[in-house]
Design a protein around this motif. Structure first.
Motif, short mmCIF file in Angstrom:
data_model
loop_
_atom_site.label_atom_id
_atom_site.label_comp_id
_atom_site.label_asym_id
_atom_site.label_seq_id
_atom_site.Cartn_x
_atom_site.Cartn_y
_atom_site.Cartn_z
N GLU A 172 -6.94 -3.04 3.69
CA GLU A 172 -6.16 -4.24 3.98
C GLU A 172 -6.81 -5.16 5.01
OE1 GLU A 172 -1.84 -3.95 4.05
OE2 GLU A 172 -2.05 -1.80 3.60
N SER A 225 -4.49 -4.04 -0.18
CA SER A 225 -3.66 -2.87 -0.43
C SER A 225 -3.75 -2.50 -1.91
CB SER A 225 -2.20 -3.18 -0.08
OG SER A 225 -1.68 -4.14 -0.99
N ASP A 227 -1.47 -2.52 -4.12
CA ASP A 227 -0.75 -3.54 -4.89
C ASP A 227 -1.54 -4.83 -4.98
OD1 ASP A 227 1.41 -1.91 -5.48
OD2 ASP A 227 2.60 -2.58 -3.77
N GLN A 228 -2.20 -5.23 -3.89
CA GLN A 228 -3.00 -6.45 -3.91
C GLN A 228 -4.20 -6.30 -4.84
OE1 GLN A 228 -3.56 -6.58 0.37
NE2 GLN A 228 -2.25 -8.41 0.56
N ALA A 230 -4.38 -4.25 -7.39
CA ALA A 230 -3.85 -4.19 -8.75
C ALA A 230 -3.58 -5.60 -9.29
CB ALA A 230 -2.57 -3.36 -8.79
N ALA A 231 -3.08 -6.49 -8.44
CA ALA A 231 -2.82 -7.86 -8.88
C ALA A 231 -4.11 -8.57 -9.26
CB ALA A 231 -2.09 -8.63 -7.78
N GLU A 255 -3.59 6.00 -5.95
CA GLU A 255 -2.77 4.90 -5.48
C GLU A 255 -2.91 3.67 -6.38
OE1 GLU A 255 -4.83 6.79 -3.69
OE2 GLU A 255 -4.28 6.82 -1.55
N ALA A 259 -0.06 1.70 -8.57
CA ALA A 259 0.14 0.26 -8.44
C ALA A 259 -0.02 -0.46 -9.78
CB ALA A 259 -0.83 -0.31 -7.41
#
Length: 264
Positions: A172, A225, A227-228, A230-231, A255, A259
């Motif tokens: 991050e 992160s 999630d970030q 993955a986006a 992880e 995500a």
């Protein structure tokens, strides 16, 4: 054939860890890519097949200057598996001593390769090889490309497979993530087929100098992160990718699978 997301692993990091490919399959990744110019015997592909049940095993990629197509054909036929996909590419002028006129060499290699076209992908960056991929193989497997390249490659490939590799760092802190990325990518800044491709996509000579500007690194490497990251991986899918081969420089594949919503 490939699934939406897979894992790209250099043979230098994964060669002695092929048993761990089964763990990636259990996380829901659809394909494991044996990267960094595997040899023509496809021995690592065979090891990955042995420890998995349904996962596709691909090469990312066979170097046309370092392998003979007849040897690769025999290895492919020996494996006799419908889970094998062969990525093929022309290597790098700075490394391969016999490197000259790569496009005719690639065409000749395909002419001599006795492997079904629907089991072949080309490591295509520029428009000419992307068109060859559309004409002669199942599609393309670009490496180290921004999302814009994915969108343009889709236009050339039509309905053929587009499976870019995307490098990621699960971290991050942007500065820490970029430092990890630059350490890994330092090698590629000496390879003109990559630097020329980045220039083609609107980056300046300053962007590609001195291990890359933040702008270039952020365009090539998904970091943040889980999630970030993955986006940013989904952005390639939204741009037209059928499959994204994820190469994480610091692990965290479980992880990332969560995500991405992969099903075990």
């Amino acid at each position: 054939m490939l699934g939406t997301f897979g894992v790209w692993g250099s043979l230098y990091q994964w060669g002695e860890r092929m048993d761990e490919v089964a763990d990636l399959e259990s996380l829901g990744y659809g394909t494991f890519w044996v990267g960094s110019s595997p040899p023509s015997d496809l021995a690592l592909v065979e090891k990955a097949l042995d420890v998995t049940r349904s996962m596709t095993i691909a090469t990312g990629v066979l170097n046309v200057w370092q392998t003979e197509p007849e040897d690769v054909s025999r290895s492919f036929q020996r494996l006799g598996s419908d889970r094998v996909v062969l990525g093929v590419g022309v290597g790098h002028r700075q490394i391969d001593q016999s490197y000259e006129k790569p496009y005719p060499k690639l065409v000749s290699y395909l002419d001599r390769l006795d492997v079904p076209a629907d089991r072949l992908l080309l490591a295509a960056l520029g428009p000419k090889v992307l068109q060859l991929a559309a004409d002669r193989t199942a599609g393309a497997h670009p490496y180290l490309v921004p999302v814009g390249h994915t969108a343009e490659a889709r236009k050339t490939l039509g309905d053929k497979i587009l499976a870019p590799e995307v490098t990621v760092v699960v971290e991050e802190d942007p500065e820490a993530a970029r430092a990890i990325a630059r350490e890994q990518l330092s090698y590629y800044f000496s390879l003109t087929n990559y630097t020329n491709n980045w220039l083609r996509w609107g980056f300046s000579p300053e962007d590609v100098a001195d291990l890359g500007s933040d702008r270039l690194i952020d365009a090539l490497v998904a970091h943040g992160s889980p999630d970030q990251v993955a986006a940013k991986l989904r952005a390639h899918v939204d741009a037209g990718a059928d499959h994204v081969a994820v190469q994480s420089l610091n692990g965290h594949y479980a992880e990332l699978a969560a995500a991405l919503g992969l099903k075990r």
